[in-house]
Design a protein around this motif. Structure first.
Motif, PDB file in Angstrom:
ATOM      1  N   THR A  87       0.824  -1.135  -0.027  1.00  0.00           N
ATOM      2  CA  THR A  87       0.028   0.030   0.019  1.00  0.00           C
ATOM      3  C   THR A  87       0.695   1.305   0.076  1.00  0.00           C
ATOM      4  O   THR A  87       1.873   1.375   0.734  1.00  0.00           O
ATOM      5  CB  THR A  87      -0.935   0.059   1.181  1.00  0.00           C
ATOM      6  N   THR A  88       0.386   2.038  -0.625  1.00  0.00           N
ATOM      7  CA  THR A  88       1.308   3.450  -0.937  1.00  0.00           C
ATOM      8  C   THR A  88       0.645   4.553  -0.327  1.00  0.00           C
ATOM      9  O   THR A  88      -0.469   5.006  -0.735  1.00  0.00           O
ATOM     10  CB  THR A  88       1.624   3.837  -2.551  1.00  0.00           C
ATOM     11  N   TRP A  89       1.298   5.263   0.612  1.00  0.00           N
ATOM     12  CA  TRP A  89       0.892   6.485   1.300  1.00  0.00           C
ATOM     13  C   TRP A  89       1.591   7.714   1.021  1.00  0.00           C
ATOM     14  O   TRP A  89       2.726   7.581   0.685  1.00  0.00           O
ATOM     15  CB  TRP A  89       0.610   6.090   2.750  1.00  0.00           C
ATOM     16  N   GLN A  90       1.109   8.741   1.536  1.00  0.00           N
ATOM     17  CA  GLN A  90       1.932  10.111   1.619  1.00  0.00           C
ATOM     18  C   GLN A  90       1.752  10.621   3.076  1.00  0.00           C
ATOM     19  O   GLN A  90       0.426  10.964   3.322  1.00  0.00           O
ATOM     20  CB  GLN A  90       1.911  11.025   0.575  1.00  0.00           C
ATOM     21  N   GLY A  91       2.680  11.343   3.567  1.00  0.00           N
ATOM     22  CA  GLY A  91       2.336  11.961   4.804  1.00  0.00           C
ATOM     23  C   GLY A  91       3.916  12.464   5.557  1.00  0.00           C
ATOM     24  O   GLY A  91       5.128  12.398   4.754  1.00  0.00           O
ATOM     25  N   VAL A  92       3.716  12.417   6.737  1.00  0.00           N
ATOM     26  CA  VAL A  92       5.096  12.917   7.404  1.00  0.00           C
ATOM     27  C   VAL A  92       5.490  12.139   8.530  1.00  0.00           C
ATOM     28  O   VAL A  92       4.654  11.573   9.099  1.00  0.00           O
ATOM     29  CB  VAL A  92       4.542  14.511   8.318  1.00  0.00           C
ATOM     30  N   ALA A 130       6.760   4.984  11.977  1.00  0.00           N
ATOM     31  CA  ALA A 130       5.305   5.590  11.450  1.00  0.00           C
ATOM     32  C   ALA A 130       5.329   6.922  10.884  1.00  0.00           C
ATOM     33  O   ALA A 130       6.192   7.703  10.997  1.00  0.00           O
ATOM     34  CB  ALA A 130       5.145   5.504  13.430  1.00  0.00           C
ATOM     35  N   TRP A 131       3.892   6.918  10.473  1.00  0.00           N
ATOM     36  CA  TRP A 131       3.866   8.290   9.834  1.00  0.00           C
ATOM     37  C   TRP A 131       2.421   9.035   9.996  1.00  0.00           C
ATOM     38  O   TRP A 131       1.429   8.096  10.511  1.00  0.00           O
ATOM     39  CB  TRP A 131       3.759   8.103   8.165  1.00  0.00           C
ATOM     40  N   LEU A 132       2.225   9.966  10.028  1.00  0.00           N
ATOM     41  CA  LEU A 132       0.956  10.736  10.050  1.00  0.00           C
ATOM     42  C   LEU A 132       0.698  10.865   8.349  1.00  0.00           C
ATOM     43  O   LEU A 132       1.182  11.867   7.700  1.00  0.00           O
ATOM     44  CB  LEU A 132       1.025  12.139  10.455  1.00  0.00           C
ATOM     45  N   VAL A 133      -0.357  10.005   8.009  1.00  0.00           N
ATOM     46  CA  VAL A 133      -0.660  10.195   6.413  1.00  0.00           C
ATOM     47  C   VAL A 133      -1.813  11.018   6.130  1.00  0.00           C
ATOM     48  O   VAL A 133      -2.875  10.823   6.792  1.00  0.00           O
ATOM     49  CB  VAL A 133      -0.608   8.837   5.848  1.00  0.00           C
ATOM     50  N   HIS A 134      -2.031  11.456   5.002  1.00  0.00           N
ATOM     51  CA  HIS A 134      -3.138  12.203   4.312  1.00  0.00           C
ATOM     52  C   HIS A 134      -3.549  11.738   3.131  1.00  0.00           C
ATOM     53  O   HIS A 134      -4.464  12.154   2.760  1.00  0.00           O
ATOM     54  CB  HIS A 134      -2.773  13.876   4.489  1.00  0.00           C
ATOM     55  N   GLU A 144     -13.579   7.581   5.285  1.00  0.00           N
ATOM     56  CA  GLU A 144     -13.945   6.210   5.943  1.00  0.00           C
ATOM     57  C   GLU A 144     -12.621   5.244   6.090  1.00  0.00           C
ATOM     58  O   GLU A 144     -12.773   4.499   6.979  1.00  0.00           O
ATOM     59  CB  GLU A 144     -14.861   5.156   4.631  1.00  0.00           C
ATOM     60  N   HIS A 145     -11.583   5.887   5.402  1.00  0.00           N
ATOM     61  CA  HIS A 145     -10.375   5.380   5.933  1.00  0.00           C
ATOM     62  C   HIS A 145      -9.305   5.998   6.879  1.00  0.00           C
ATOM     63  O   HIS A 145      -8.309   5.806   6.894  1.00  0.00           O
ATOM     64  CB  HIS A 145      -9.506   5.104   4.641  1.00  0.00           C
ATOM     65  N   GLY A 146     -10.002   7.042   7.400  1.00  0.00           N
ATOM     66  CA  GLY A 146      -9.441   7.792   8.432  1.00  0.00           C
ATOM     67  C   GLY A 146      -9.010   9.158   7.950  1.00  0.00           C
ATOM     68  O   GLY A 146      -8.365  10.032   8.965  1.00  0.00           O
ATOM     69  N   GLY A 147      -9.523   9.672   6.900  1.00  0.00           N
ATOM     70  CA  GLY A 147      -9.195  10.932   6.509  1.00  0.00           C
ATOM     71  C   GLY A 147      -9.961  12.155   7.067  1.00  0.00           C
ATOM     72  O   GLY A 147     -11.015  12.017   7.772  1.00  0.00           O
ATOM     73  N   PRO A 148      -9.302  13.259   7.396  1.00  0.00           N
ATOM     74  CA  PRO A 148      -8.019  13.865   6.597  1.00  0.00           C
ATOM     75  C   PRO A 148      -6.701  13.164   7.048  1.00  0.00           C
ATOM     76  O   PRO A 148      -5.958  13.019   5.884  1.00  0.00           O
ATOM     77  CB  PRO A 148      -8.322  15.375   6.654  1.00  0.00           C
ATOM     78  N   ALA A 149      -6.412  12.785   8.003  1.00  0.00           N
ATOM     79  CA  ALA A 149      -5.314  12.167   8.352  1.00  0.00           C
ATOM     80  C   ALA A 149      -5.270  11.119   9.546  1.00  0.00           C
ATOM     81  O   ALA A 149      -6.122  11.057  10.284  1.00  0.00           O
ATOM     82  CB  ALA A 149      -4.352  13.236   8.754  1.00  0.00           C
ATOM     83  N   LYS A 163      -7.252   5.985  13.024  1.00  0.00           N
ATOM     84  CA  LYS A 163      -8.116   6.647  12.010  1.00  0.00           C
ATOM     85  C   LYS A 163      -8.463   8.057  12.788  1.00  0.00           C
ATOM     86  O   LYS A 163      -8.511   8.309  13.579  1.00  0.00           O
ATOM     87  CB  LYS A 163      -9.387   5.995  11.519  1.00  0.00           C
ATOM     88  N   TRP A 164      -8.598   9.120  11.739  1.00  0.00           N
ATOM     89  CA  TRP A 164      -8.851  10.587  12.280  1.00  0.00           C
ATOM     90  C   TRP A 164      -8.224  10.803  13.241  1.00  0.00           C
ATOM     91  O   TRP A 164      -8.608  11.446  14.282  1.00  0.00           O
ATOM     92  CB  TRP A 164     -10.393  10.319  12.566  1.00  0.00           C
ATOM     93  N   VAL A 165      -6.796  10.475  13.542  1.00  0.00           N
ATOM     94  CA  VAL A 165      -5.902  11.001  14.639  1.00  0.00           C
ATOM     95  C   VAL A 165      -5.783  12.437  14.825  1.00  0.00           C
ATOM     96  O   VAL A 165      -5.734  13.190  14.013  1.00  0.00           O
ATOM     97  CB  VAL A 165      -4.423  10.274  14.412  1.00  0.00           C
TER      98      VAL A 165
END
Lengths: 199, 90
Positions: A87-92, A130-134, A144-149, A163-165
């Motif tokens: 799975t591919t994500w983008q975040g901090v 670990a990442w905070l992904v958006h 539904e998958h936890g967005g915005p982040a 999700k929704w951290v």
């Protein structure tokens, strides 16, 4: 007459070598949720890390997006037994968020918009784990998958990837989160099949 | 808040029937958060999760959680101030 003797093979394992024990592969991305999906506008979204001394470090959406961005490609493993590879994500990276924060804490409690929480050792949020992904698969992370982040901690069962951290509390003592107070394992390593307390 | 799919509390009959000797389909639970007393059958149960999460239909706070391991079950009722069961007259 031959008798097939499979012999002792330990715990039953899944078919694929890159799957933890007891997991099956899915091409889908199942939606699991313990409650209603919170609607969190980016304009009011914030992420807060609080320390054991009461210090708070806050990021607005724009401030978070201005931090160095990473694009991890990782395998994820849900305790309900599905796994999804690549799975591919983008975040901090959490390393970037924790950088410069003075703490003696050993534990972290991630908490979310809504009433979800999950606990992890602080060390499991460091060192590129670990990442905070958006962004998921090139698109904004759906609600539904936890967005915005959401949190992404792929080396642990996916309930740890809150999700929704909304923030992370750094703590000297371990405090179990939503599922950890209801029978699930405190750590949740899928390769050691740590699903429930005592596993 | 937008609603995710949930089912009504009637689905708890089977899982809770493993724990309780009484029929829960006619029981009433009082929400520890908002005080609303609801039939168990009227709770909102989120079942697409690692366990069952039953929420108050009025305030959506958690009333009951049930986690089933192969050899154990955990029942968390901290969100309920009581469960009331109809009983035959003594």
């Amino acid at each position: 007459m031959g008798i097939v003797t499979p012999g002792f093979q330990g715990r039953p394992r899944s078919g694929a070598p890159n799957l933890p024990p007891g997991q099956y592969l899915t091409p889908d991305f199942p939606v699991l949720s313990a409650g209603p999906t919170p609607k969190v506008p980016r304009e009011t979204w914030e992420f807060v890390i609080s320390t054991e001394t009461g210090m708070e470090y806050r990021w607005s959406w724009d401030e978070m997006m201005a931090l160095p961005q990473e694009t991890p490609t990782v395998d994820i493993h849900c305790v309900t037994r599905w796994s999804k590879l690549g799975t591919t994500w983008q975040g901090v990276s959490l390393d970037a968020l924790l950088d410069g924060i003075d703490t003696a804490a050993d534990y972290a409690l991630a908490h979310s918009y809504g009433d979800y929480s999950t606990n992890l050792p602080l060390d499991d949020l460091r060192d590129g784990q670990a990442w905070l992904v958006h962004t998921y698969d090139g698109d904004d992370l759906p609600a539904e998958h936890g967005g915005p982040a959401r949190l992404l901690v792929p080396h642990l069962y996916f309930w740890k990837s809150a999700k929704w951290v909304r923030g992370i509390r750094l703590m000297v003592e371990d405090n179990p989160g939503f599922w950890e107070t209801a029978g699930y394992h405190d750590y949740g390593d899928p390769w050691r099949e740590q699903r429930y307390q005592g596993d | 808040m937008t609603a995710l799919p949930y089912v009504d509390g009637n689905m708890l009959d089977g899982p809770l029937g493993e724990v309780f000797a009484v029929d829960l389909s006619t029981a009433t639970g009082r929400c520890a958060h908002c005080g609303t007393a609801s039939p168990v059958a009227g709770l909102r149960v989120y079942s697409h999760a690692p366990g069952l999460v039953a929420r108050c239909p009025v305030c959506t706070e958690v009333i009951l959680r049930l986690v089933r391991a192969p050899d154990r079950v955990w029942l968390d009722l901290r969100g309920a101030t009581f469960l009331q069961f109809p009983m035959p007259p003594e």
